[in-house]
Scaffold this motif. Structure first.
Motif, PDB file in Angstrom:
ATOM      1  N   VAL A   1     -36.226 -34.041  19.782  1.00 42.40           N
ATOM      2  CA  VAL A   1     -36.300 -35.496  19.602  1.00 42.40           C
ATOM      3  C   VAL A   1     -34.908 -35.994  19.236  1.00 42.40           C
ATOM      4  O   VAL A   1     -34.361 -35.621  18.199  1.00 42.40           O
ATOM      5  CB  VAL A   1     -37.304 -35.885  18.499  1.00 42.40           C
ATOM      6  N   SER A   2     -34.340 -36.824  20.104  1.00 39.11           N
ATOM      7  CA  SER A   2     -32.997 -37.348  19.856  1.00 39.11           C
ATOM      8  C   SER A   2     -32.997 -38.863  19.708  1.00 39.11           C
ATOM      9  O   SER A   2     -31.979 -39.454  19.381  1.00 39.11           O
ATOM     10  CB  SER A   2     -32.052 -36.946  20.989  1.00 39.11           C
ATOM     11  N   GLU A   3     -34.149 -39.513  19.965  1.00 40.30           N
ATOM     12  CA  GLU A   3     -34.276 -40.948  19.733  1.00 40.30           C
ATOM     13  C   GLU A   3     -35.718 -41.248  19.392  1.00 40.30           C
ATOM     14  O   GLU A   3     -36.623 -40.459  19.663  1.00 40.30           O
ATOM     15  CB  GLU A   3     -33.821 -41.754  20.947  1.00 40.30           C
ATOM     16  N   SER A   4     -35.922 -42.406  18.785  1.00 41.19           N
ATOM     17  CA  SER A   4     -37.230 -42.744  18.223  1.00 41.19           C
ATOM     18  C   SER A   4     -38.345 -42.676  19.267  1.00 41.19           C
ATOM     19  O   SER A   4     -38.228 -43.218  20.363  1.00 41.19           O
ATOM     20  CB  SER A   4     -37.181 -44.157  17.630  1.00 41.19           C
ATOM     21  N   ASP A   5     -39.439 -41.987  18.907  1.00 39.11           N
ATOM     22  CA  ASP A   5     -40.654 -41.952  19.715  1.00 39.11           C
ATOM     23  C   ASP A   5     -40.453 -41.302  21.090  1.00 39.11           C
ATOM     24  O   ASP A   5     -41.221 -41.577  22.007  1.00 39.11           O
ATOM     25  CB  ASP A   5     -41.233 -43.355  19.914  1.00 39.11           C
ATOM     26  N   TRP A   6     -39.431 -40.478  21.236  1.00 40.93           N
ATOM     27  CA  TRP A   6     -39.208 -39.893  22.564  1.00 40.93           C
ATOM     28  C   TRP A   6     -38.718 -38.457  22.421  1.00 40.93           C
ATOM     29  O   TRP A   6     -37.862 -38.154  21.597  1.00 40.93           O
ATOM     30  CB  TRP A   6     -38.191 -40.716  23.356  1.00 40.93           C
TER      31      TRP A   6
END
Length: 463
Positions: free
Chosen positions: A334-339
């Motif tokens: 996970v490197s960005e919110s919700d993704w």
């Protein structure tokens, strides 16, 4: 008290069919038809500690614009309010009297009635009507004269008067429609925090509960987008204040004006204010949450899965597959919110003692014609056993995004939703080794998922 319960229930049932429906009109004849013809003065006030005082402030949705029904004018000797002459009277709707040509049913009496179910029999609920339709938050902070009411001074005078007879227990606030403008939204959070502090100073209690109702969710874009921004601020403020709370309204219906809650919505709103406030009630007394200076626990940091690179974390999920000791472990980055990306899995057939090598499911989520799929019937996992059929039933979440995932998800805050979520279920007859193609959970008309056309607008916006 019990002998009156059947009558009250009967009137409530009648009201659901006859009064306060979504299409209710607000013409003066209907609006005032059931206004009470007389006030009943309180002859003897209870002991001060048994009078719980609640301030009602804000603009028109707190002042009330719903249609009053006979059930809203039935008094209870344990629910009182202040008249225009500053006398204690039994509460009947409408409580607010500042705008005689506009006022209607508010949420106060409903709040009071539900509170009586939650507090000791010795308690009397006192309601202070202070809301004025159309008032902006800066007008409250500036003590403006608005519609012939000196907003903050009027509230202070009522609090000073009521404080001689009871204890100020909380503030019910509904306001923001008049601040749902770009230049006012930008400063609304700061102003709301100032207002809460000001009200608490007036009440003489820095931990006084402050309950805020969300703006309605019945307007069309772009107005609703601005309402949503105000609601987002309410939640942000409540999240930073131990004694502030938000009451949800997204399912409440409006009058034909698409601004004000109808009568049914006002009654539900009052009930929700009471139930939310009752969350404070512990062992026969109200305890206020406040910040603590001492340690309440000790946290030990432990790194289980190192990050593959900077600004990225690894998620890990282990579950049994079917009935038995077979396990599946899923890891993602996970490197960005919700993704998440880089989905990989491995299996154990001996309850986790040994594992198969890692298998890469995909490095990037599947794409087709500018749309990206996260989850869906292709994802792994398991579900509970239905003993009647012998089938495993797996619930499945699918998200379809248009364009860049980060931008698609953040677009929801501006009201331009560029992703859709759907629910499926899958069945397995061989203990999770294989699953069928998946079944869309449908609760409205619309097409099924088309594997060749992920961005089908009909599918995107339904179910």
């Amino acid at each position: 008290m019990k002998k009156h319960i059947p009558i009250i229930i009967y009137l409530l049932a009648m009201a659901s069919f006859s009064f306060g429906q979504p299409g209710e009109e607000a013409n003066d004849e209907i609006r005032t038809r059931y206004f009470p013809k007389q006030q009943v003065r309180v002859r003897e006030m209870p002991a001060r500690e048994n009078v719980w005082v609640f301030i009602l402030a804000g603009q028109s949705n707190m002042a009330g614009r719903g249609v009053v029904a006979p059930m809203d004018t039935l008094p209870d000797k344990r629910i009182i309010t202040i008249s225009e002459k500053m006398e204690w009277i039994l509460a009947k709707e409408p409580l607010h009297y500042y705008e005689p040509k506009l006022t209607g049913l508010d949420c106060a009496l409903s709040f009071g009635r539900e509170m009586l179910q939650l507090v000791p029999d010795s308690v009397t609920i006192a309601l202070l009507p202070c809301a004025v339709g159309g008032s902006a938050i800066h007008q409250w902070l500036g003590d403006s004269l608005y519609r012939d009411v000196q907003l903050l001074s009027n509230l202070k005078n009522k609090v000073d008067f009521a404080g001689k007879y009871g204890v100020i227990k909380g503030i019910l606030w509904h306001q923001g429609e008049n601040d749902a403008k770009p230049e006012r939204i930008a400063v609304h959070e700061e102003n709301l925090k100032k207002l809460i502090a000001t009200f608490r100073t007036i009440a003489g209690n820095n931990h006084l509960p402050f309950l805020m109702g969300e703006l309605g969710s019945f307007r069309k874009a772009p107005f609703q987008n601005k309402y949503d921004s105000i609601n987002h601020i309410l939640h942000a403020v409540a999240g930073s204040d131990e004694n502030s709370f938000v009451i949800g309204t997204d399912d409440l219906k409006c009058k034909q004006d698409s601004i004000h809650f109808n009568a049914a919505g006002q009654r539900i709103l009052g009930w929700r204010f009471a139930r939310r406030y009752a969350g404070y009630y512990v062992s026969g007394r109200y305890s206020y949450r406040s910040a603590v200076s001492s340690n309440i626990c000790t946290i030990q940091k432990q790194l289980l899965l190192p990050s593959p690179n900077r600004h990225t974390c690894t998620t890990d999920r282990v579950q049994y597959i079917g009935q038995g000791i077979k396990k599946r472990e899923l890891r993602t980055n996970v490197s960005e919110s919700d993704w998440s990306d880089t989905h990989r899995e491995r299996f154990s057939f001996d309850n986790g003692r040994t594992w198969t090598p890692w298998h890469l499911i995909f490095k990037k989520a599947p794409e087709k014609n500018g749309f990206i799929q996260s989850g869906g019937p292709s994802q792994g996992g398991s579900g509970p056993l239905d003993p009647s059929s012998g089938m495993l039933i797996k619930r499945v979440f699918q998200r379809i995004l248009e364009g860049d995932p980060g931008k698609a998800i953040s677009s929801a805050w501006s009201g331009d939703r560029k992703f859709s979520d759907h629910g499926f279920y899958q069945l397995s007859a061989d203990n999770g080794d294989t699953w069928d193609e998946g079944h869309l959970l449908k609760y409205e008309d619309g097409p099924d998922f088309d594997p060749d056309n992920w961005g089908d607008p009909g599918y995107f916006r339904t179910n």
